[in-house]
Design a protein around this motif. Structure first.
Motif, PDB file in Angstrom:
ATOM      1  N   ASP A   1      -7.839   0.803   6.500  1.00 54.57           N
ATOM      2  CA  ASP A   1      -7.510   2.078   5.873  1.00 54.57           C
ATOM      3  C   ASP A   1      -6.805   1.881   4.543  1.00 54.57           C
ATOM      4  OD1 ASP A   1      -5.215   1.017   6.921  1.00 54.57           O
ATOM      5  OD2 ASP A   1      -4.393   2.945   7.594  1.00 54.57           O
TER       6      ASP A   1
ATOM      7  N   ARG B   1       0.854  -1.185   0.000  1.00 53.59           N
ATOM      8  CA  ARG B   1       0.000   0.000   0.000  1.00 53.59           C
ATOM      9  C   ARG B   1       0.888   1.233   0.000  1.00 53.59           C
ATOM     10  NH1 ARG B   1      -3.076   2.126   4.702  1.00 53.59           N
ATOM     11  NH2 ARG B   1      -2.106   3.961   3.801  1.00 53.59           N
ATOM     12  N   GLY B   2       0.513   2.225  -0.798  1.00 54.84           N
ATOM     13  CA  GLY B   2       1.278   3.462  -0.870  1.00 54.84           C
ATOM     14  C   GLY B   2       2.694   3.258  -1.355  1.00 54.84           C
TER      15      GLY B   2
ATOM     16  N   PRO C   1       5.784   8.132   1.383  1.00 53.57           N
ATOM     17  CA  PRO C   1       6.299   8.123   2.766  1.00 53.57           C
ATOM     18  C   PRO C   1       5.576   7.155   3.696  1.00 53.57           C
ATOM     19  CG  PRO C   1       6.162  10.370   1.938  1.00 53.57           C
ATOM     20  CD  PRO C   1       5.493   9.499   0.914  1.00 53.57           C
ATOM     21  N   ASP C   2       4.282   6.912   3.444  1.00 54.85           N
ATOM     22  CA  ASP C   2       3.523   6.034   4.338  1.00 54.85           C
ATOM     23  C   ASP C   2       3.352   4.629   3.778  1.00 54.85           C
ATOM     24  OD1 ASP C   2       1.865   6.679   2.255  1.00 54.85           O
ATOM     25  OD2 ASP C   2       0.078   6.981   3.496  1.00 54.85           O
ATOM     26  N   GLU C   3       4.221   4.231   2.876  1.00 54.62           N
ATOM     27  CA  GLU C   3       4.073   2.907   2.273  1.00 54.62           C
ATOM     28  C   GLU C   3       4.177   1.798   3.324  1.00 54.62           C
ATOM     29  OE1 GLU C   3       7.183   2.104  -0.528  1.00 54.62           O
ATOM     30  OE2 GLU C   3       8.645   1.656   1.010  1.00 54.62           O
ATOM     31  N   ARG C   4       3.506   0.692   3.016  1.00 56.73           N
ATOM     32  CA  ARG C   4       3.574  -0.473   3.890  1.00 56.73           C
ATOM     33  C   ARG C   4       3.564  -1.727   3.026  1.00 56.73           C
ATOM     34  NH1 ARG C   4      -0.117   0.744   7.508  1.00 56.73           N
ATOM     35  NH2 ARG C   4      -1.864  -0.603   6.937  1.00 56.73           N
TER      36      ARG C   4
END
Length: 249
Positions: free
Chosen positions: A229, A211-212, A216-219
C-alpha cells in the motif's frame, strides 16, 4: 510595482517544518494558490491536498485558492497535463491583471526539487514576462526522513544521489554501485524492484523507508517487500557504507 510569483516550499507534511520566511511570504501574499488534483475541481467537498493541509495550519482556509493540476497523470507530457499547466498559468496571469502584486504558490518539499512550481513558473513567464519569479526553499522529504530515522544523509567525502524511482531501475542500480548515499523518491509501484536491487547490492539491511511523512498515518522503518500500500510520495534512504567515525574524511 512589479508583480512577484513566489514558489514556497512547505515541507513534506509537518506544518512545524515551514520556515519563518515561508510563513511570512504566505501571510503577506495577496493571493495564495495551492495545487489540487484536477479531477476534484468540481467537488467542493474534496479533501485538501498535502500542501493545502500544511498551509492551513498557518493561514485561514478562505485565503487559499486551489489551482488544478494533473497530479496523478503518470504518462509523461500528456495533453491533460499540458492543459492543466496552461490553465494554471492563465489563472495566475489573471490574478496579476486583477491587481495582485504578491502571489504565492505553496508546494510540498522544496520548489526547486521535483516540484510542480517549475512548470507553473514557466507558463507564467511566457504569458507575463514582467512577473518576477522567486522561490523560498523548503525542507525536503529526504531531510525529514534522515532526521526522523537518525541516519545522516552524507558525511566527509560521501556523494549524495537523489533520483525518482519513476526514472527507471538502471539509474538506481548505478547509484547503489557507488560509494555514497542514495535516496529514491516516488517508489510506489516500483518498490518490489527497488527491494530486489537493494538485495543484489547487499544494501537492504541499512535502508530506511518513509511513507506519509508528517501525516497521521506516517510510517518510518526498515525496508521490506511487503509494502503493498505504498503511496506515490514515499522516500527510500540508503545510507553510504560507513566503516567508523571519520572514515570518509
Amino acid at each position: 510595482m512589479v508583480a512577484t510569483l513566489t514558489g514556497v516550499g512547505v515541507g513534506p507534511g509537518d506544518p512545524e517544518l515551514l520556515t519563518v520566511k515561508a510563513v511570512r511570504v504566505l501571510r503577506e501574499a495577496d493571493v495564495v494558490f495551492v495545487p489540487v488534483l484536477d479531477r476534484h475541481t468540481a467537488d467542493a467537498d474534496a479533501a485538501p491536498g498535502r500542501a493545502e493541509t500544511t498551509v492551513r495550519a498557518h493561514l485561514a482556509a478562505a485565503r487559499l485558492r486551489r489551482l488544478p493540476f494533473a497530479l496523478d497523470d503518470r504518462g509523461g507530457v500528456t495533453a491533460r497535463r499540458q492543459r492543466a499547466w496552461d490553465e494554471a498559468a492563465r489563472t495566475v496571469a489573471a490574478a496579476v491583471d486583477g491587481g495582485a502584486r504578491a502571489i504565492a504558490f505553496a508546494t510540498i518539499g522544496d520548489p526547486n526539487v521535483y516540484s510542480t512550481f517549475g512548470y507553473l513558473a514557466e507558463g507564467v513567464r511566457a504569458l507575463r514576462p514582467a512577473v518576477e519569479v522567486r522561490t523560498v526553499p523548503g525542507v525536503t522529504a529526504m531531510q525529514d526522513l534522515a532526521a526522523r530515522s537518525g541516519v545522516p544523509l552524507c558525511a566527509g567525502r560521501e556523494p549524495l544521489t537523489l533520483l525518482p524511482a519513476t526514472a527507471g531501475l538502471a539509474l538506481f542500480e548505478d547509484a547503489l554501485a557507488g560509494p555514497g548515499t542514495v535516496v529514491a523518491y516516488k517508489g510506489w509501484r516500483r518498490h518490489p524492484e527497488l527491494v530486489t536491487a537493494l538485495r543484489r547490492h547487499d544494501r537492504l539491511a541499512d535502508a530506511v523507508l518513509g511513507r506519509g511523512l508528517g501525516l497521521p498515518d506516517e510510517r518510518i522503518g526498515p525496508v521490506t517487500a511487503a509494502e503493498d500500500d505504498l503511496p506515490y510520495l514515499s522516500t527510500l534512504l540508503v545510507p553510504a557504507r560507513r566503516d567508523g567515525r571519520g572514515g570518509k574524511l
